[in-house]
Write an enzyme that holds these catalytic residues in place. Structure first.
Site, PDB file in Angstrom:
ATOM      1  N   GLU A   1       1.531  -0.326  -4.981  1.00 34.36           N
ATOM      2  CA  GLU A   1       0.893   1.122  -5.576  1.00 34.36           C
ATOM      3  C   GLU A   1       1.349   2.202  -5.468  1.00 34.36           C
ATOM      4  O   GLU A   1       2.008   2.838  -4.230  1.00 34.36           O
ATOM      5  CB  GLU A   1      -0.449   1.281  -3.939  1.00 34.36           C
ATOM      6  CG  GLU A   1      -1.451   2.274  -4.655  1.00 34.36           C
ATOM      7  CD  GLU A   1      -1.821   2.841  -3.757  1.00 34.36           C
ATOM      8  OE1 GLU A   1      -3.086   2.645  -3.966  1.00 34.36           O
ATOM      9  OE2 GLU A   1      -1.699   2.404  -2.019  1.00 34.36           O
TER      10      GLU A   1
ATOM     11  N   ASP B   1       1.025  -1.492  -0.065  1.00 38.04           N
ATOM     12  CA  ASP B   1      -0.445  -0.232  -0.023  1.00 38.04           C
ATOM     13  C   ASP B   1       0.789   1.491   0.738  1.00 38.04           C
ATOM     14  O   ASP B   1       2.063   1.101   0.948  1.00 38.04           O
ATOM     15  CB  ASP B   1      -1.007  -0.033   0.829  1.00 38.04           C
ATOM     16  CG  ASP B   1      -1.693   1.165   1.208  1.00 38.04           C
ATOM     17  OD1 ASP B   1      -2.905   1.187   0.308  1.00 38.04           O
ATOM     18  OD2 ASP B   1      -2.028   2.370   2.218  1.00 38.04           O
TER      19      ASP B   1
END
Length: 553
Positions: free
Chosen positions: A281, A213
């Site tokens: 990401e 993330d």
């Protein structure tokens, strides 16, 4: 912590390049399958539905966070990295999930949220207790300016200042997201060591890798310099909605620092011991593809990453996609992208781009023909549109803050629909945490399984087509261009050369074939073949998939 010998030996025998060209299916655990009637999906529900995932032909499943959490941001605020939140089950349930996936040949990637924790994490509780304890420097603390205002102008993606005053330490702490999500200080070596131990804990438990993330948010500028303003004409609201002034800054200092690469190298070294892989990401409005190239451009860095170019708000035209890949070639030629059209943070692309079913099928086929790995989001294989969630049913703090200009992320997070016999779509016997969209019920899995023409079967055929052509998985991509509404490119390896053309339009189109002899393939995906005039006549949203024929064939 020692790896089980049999697991290690098994992994050594597998393809170390398995991630390259892989198809990854994202599961949002809260909304996939509830097995205990509390209205919230759980790990045993994912294990129960693993045969559906395997039936798609995907290589891996990415599971969004299920760690212990107060759920201020639905699991992306972690209070214990090495345990399962009771609402999702237990570590034993996770072991069942891993076994179920591996038995079906599916690799498991879990979502590691390393840039920040929950304010309820024991590390933060200790850090905020005083300025001189052993974890005092584990988070980003800074004194106020002389007038009491925050240390600099950094903004939170969720709105407002990225700094929160703490009355115990009489300092501000950094939070790039919610104030309940304090940022870890990656300039502290002990923080990096602790996070690598977290990764090893899950690798030892059997995971095959991670989705990382906000991978470019790990390290901040140690000098805490102000971000400069961004000219209005350069604002491109991808990672934050246009109603949020976060898009008004050029984020030079609050993220994407060069020291980030040092940590990624350490993480890659650890993963290499397990034949594991990671997809990062990248959240950046201006430099997403450039960062992707930096973070994946070497065998010592992260395997693959995705930016937001194909998660954009406007339907990507042939020329837009050609421009994206031209930039990839310029700034990330040595890297590896992982493309996605939908995920748990953006409206579903069938609605976002106002696609017909034919358009959705065309983009599904295109995804499987592009160079890079691919991510599918749960329900995408059913062609689900964005759900309309009433304000009183909203759960997402992002949506509550910016409603109605931005409705948040709940519309893409509503429960998966398995069968239409009750209002909950087979997701739960209880009241679901978000209402099931009635518009989704007629697209339930059981309905589509019984309809040979359903989009579910198209996704299976598109994924099978990708797997049947190694050139699509790992081959080169050349000659991408836009001919009006038609996107054209070639994919090739030593064994085969494919020509792909996609009419990304509601209107018919005509395009020329490249030089050479070509034969039609992909008929099961609606592929057009050469017409008597030697050209390709494409209907609305129609692909043309062809293979080069050698002169001696």
């Amino acid at each position: 912590m020692n790896k089980p010998a049999d697991l290690s030996e098994m992994r050594m025998k597998t393809d170390t390049d398995w991630w390259r060209g892989a198809v990854i299916y994202q599961v949002y655990p809260r909304s996939f399958q509830d097995t205990n009637g509390d209205g919230i999906g759980d790990l045993l529900g994912i294990a129960q539905r693993m045969p559906h995932i395997a039936s798609l032909g995907v290589d891996a499943v990415w599971i969004s966070p299920f760690f212990t959490s107060p759920m201020k941001d639905f699991g992306y605020d972690v209070s214990d990295y090495c345990d399962v939140d009771p609402m999702f089950g237990s570590l034993a349930d996770f072991d069942v999930l891993i076994a179920s996936a591996h038995r079906l040949g599916i690799k498991v990637l879990i979502d590691l949220v390393l840039s920040h924790t929950s304010e309820e994490h024991s590390w933060f509780k200790e850090s905020r207790a005083s300025r001189d304890n052993r974890r005092a420097n584990w988070y980003v603390w800074a004194d106020a300016k002389p007038d009491g205002t925050p240390p600099n102008n950094w903004l939170s993606i969720f709105g407002g200042s990225a700094w929160q005053w703490d009355s115990t330490r009489c300092q501000y702490y950094l939070h790039n997201f919610l104030q309940e999500q304090p940022d870890l200080n990656f300039h502290e070596p002990d923080v990096q060591t602790a996070l690598l131990e977290v990764a090893q804990f899950w690798l030892d438990r059997g995971v095959d890798g991670f989705r990382l993330d906000t991978i470019n948010f790990y390290v901040h500028d140690k000098q805490l310099r102000d971000n400069p303003p961004l000219p209005e004409e350069e604002r491109n609201p991808i990672t934050a909605p246009a109603v949020n002034p976060y898009t008004w800054q050029n984020h030079l200092y609050d993220k994407t620092q060069p020291e980030n690469l040092d940590f990624l190298r350490k993480l890659r070294t650890l993963m290499n011991d397990y034949n594991a892989a990671a997809v990062g990401e990248v959240g950046d409005d201006q430099r997403g593809l450039e960062i992707l190239g930096q973070y994946t451009g070497g065998d010592d860095l992260i395997h693959m990453s995705y930016a937001f170019e194909l998660l954009s708000g406007h339907m990507p035209t042939a020329s837009y996609i050609a421009d994206v890949f031209e930039k990839v070639e310029a700034v990330a030629a040595q890297g590896w992208a992982c493309w996605a059209f939908s995920n748990h943070d953006v409206p579903r692309h069938a609605s976002r781009w106002q696609l017909s079913d034919a358009g959705t099928r065309c983009f599904a086929t295109l995804m499987q023909c592009l160079r890079g790995s691919t991510c599918l989001y749960q329900g995408e294989e059913l062609g689900l549109p964005e759900a309309d969630v009433a304000f009183e049913d909203l759960q997402d703090p992002y949506g509550k803050r910016f409603w109605p200009a931005f409705k948040g992320r709940d519309g893409c997070r509503t429960p998966m629909v398995w069968e239409p016999s009750n209002q909950n779509g087979g997701f739960s016997s209880g009241s679901p945490w978000l209402p099931v969209s009635h518009e989704h019920l007629n697209r339930a899995v059981t309905n589509q399984e019984q309809d040979p023409a359903a989009i579910l079967h198209h996704y299976r055929r598109a994924i099978a087509f990708r797997h049947s052509h190694e050139a699509l998985r790992k081959g080169a991509q050349t000659d991408m261009s836009a001919d009006g509404t038609v996107l054209r490119f070639q994919r090739a390896n030593e064994e085969e050369t494919l020509f792909c053309a996609f009419n990304l339009s509601f209107e018919p189109a005509v395009t020329d074939l490249p030089e050479g002899k070509w034969r039609q393939i992909g008929i099961e995906l609606g592929s057009a073949g050469p017409a008597p005039d030697g050209r390709l006549h494409l209907g609305p949203w129609q692909p043309a998939l062809l293979m080069r024929v050698e002169d001696n064939e």
